[in-house]
Write a protein that holds these residues in place. Structure first.
Motif, PDB file in Angstrom:
ATOM      1  N   THR A  63       0.792  -1.305  -0.024  1.00  0.00           N
ATOM      2  CA  THR A  63       0.105   0.032   0.037  1.00  0.00           C
ATOM      3  C   THR A  63       0.705   1.284   0.135  1.00  0.00           C
ATOM      4  N   LYS A  65       3.797   1.642  -1.150  1.00  0.00           N
ATOM      5  CA  LYS A  65       4.659   1.757  -2.535  1.00  0.00           C
ATOM      6  C   LYS A  65       3.564   2.258  -3.473  1.00  0.00           C
ATOM      7  N   THR A  66       2.483   1.827  -3.332  1.00  0.00           N
ATOM      8  CA  THR A  66       1.381   2.471  -4.472  1.00  0.00           C
ATOM      9  C   THR A  66       1.166   3.734  -4.082  1.00  0.00           C
ATOM     10  N   ASN A  67       0.789   4.063  -2.638  1.00  0.00           N
ATOM     11  CA  ASN A  67       0.756   5.649  -2.317  1.00  0.00           C
ATOM     12  C   ASN A  67       1.605   6.545  -2.654  1.00  0.00           C
ATOM     13  N   LYS A  68       2.993   5.952  -2.605  1.00  0.00           N
ATOM     14  CA  LYS A  68       4.081   6.721  -2.794  1.00  0.00           C
ATOM     15  C   LYS A  68       4.383   7.171  -4.256  1.00  0.00           C
ATOM     16  N   ALA A  69       4.012   6.002  -5.311  1.00  0.00           N
ATOM     17  CA  ALA A  69       3.883   6.183  -6.683  1.00  0.00           C
ATOM     18  C   ALA A  69       3.049   7.341  -6.833  1.00  0.00           C
ATOM     19  N   THR A  70       1.687   7.267  -6.423  1.00  0.00           N
ATOM     20  CA  THR A  70       0.717   8.132  -6.681  1.00  0.00           C
ATOM     21  C   THR A  70       0.940   9.545  -6.300  1.00  0.00           C
ATOM     22  N   LEU A  71       1.679   9.538  -5.047  1.00  0.00           N
ATOM     23  CA  LEU A  71       2.198  10.892  -4.551  1.00  0.00           C
ATOM     24  C   LEU A  71       3.029  11.539  -5.398  1.00  0.00           C
ATOM     25  N   SER A  72       4.133  10.843  -5.575  1.00  0.00           N
ATOM     26  CA  SER A  72       5.114  11.363  -6.675  1.00  0.00           C
ATOM     27  C   SER A  72       4.490  11.863  -7.734  1.00  0.00           C
ATOM     28  N   ASP A  73       3.868  11.144  -8.391  1.00  0.00           N
ATOM     29  CA  ASP A  73       2.896  11.326  -9.807  1.00  0.00           C
ATOM     30  C   ASP A  73       2.146  12.672  -9.525  1.00  0.00           C
ATOM     31  N   ALA A  74       1.668  12.712  -8.503  1.00  0.00           N
ATOM     32  CA  ALA A  74       0.663  14.105  -8.228  1.00  0.00           C
ATOM     33  C   ALA A  74       1.739  15.228  -7.806  1.00  0.00           C
ATOM     34  N   HIS A  77       2.956  16.259 -11.277  1.00  0.00           N
ATOM     35  CA  HIS A  77       2.164  17.140 -12.011  1.00  0.00           C
ATOM     36  C   HIS A  77       1.761  18.671 -11.609  1.00  0.00           C
TER      37      HIS A  77
END
Length: 96
Positions: A63, A65-74, A77
């Motif tokens: 979870t 790792k997934t949230n880190k990737a999502t946060l990094s992407d946000a 942007h």
């Protein structure tokens, strides 16, 4: 005839003593087995708890790792949009 009774009496006393000793040993053995069974159950419960904790840790790691990737992407942007907005309003400083 009395001389035959003495060995029989000694044999009887020894037999009774051995039977009592065997009973005590059996009782002690059963108590030790009961303690061992309780210890095995306790160890099994601890093992199950640790397995559950490890499973939760693995799920939490996925979870995160997934949230880190999502946060990094946000964040990427947001930076991109900020630079785009600054560029459109000519607010970016030129290096000299």
């Amino acid at each position: 005839m009395e001389w035959l009774l003495i060995p029989f009496f000694i044999f009887s006393v020894i037999t009774i003593y051995l039977i009592q000793q065997c009973y005590r040993e059996q009782k002690t053995f059963q108590q030790k087995m009961h303690l061992l069974q309780n210890k095995i159950v306790e160890c099994n419960q601890k093992s199950l708890l640790q397995n559950n904790q490890m499973q939760l840790t693995d799920e939490l790691e996925k979870t995160l790792k997934t949230n880190k990737a999502t946060l990094s992407d946000a964040i990427f942007h947001l930076h991109y949009d900020l630079f785009e907005l600054l560029s459109q309003n000519n607010l970016l400083k030129q290096r000299k």
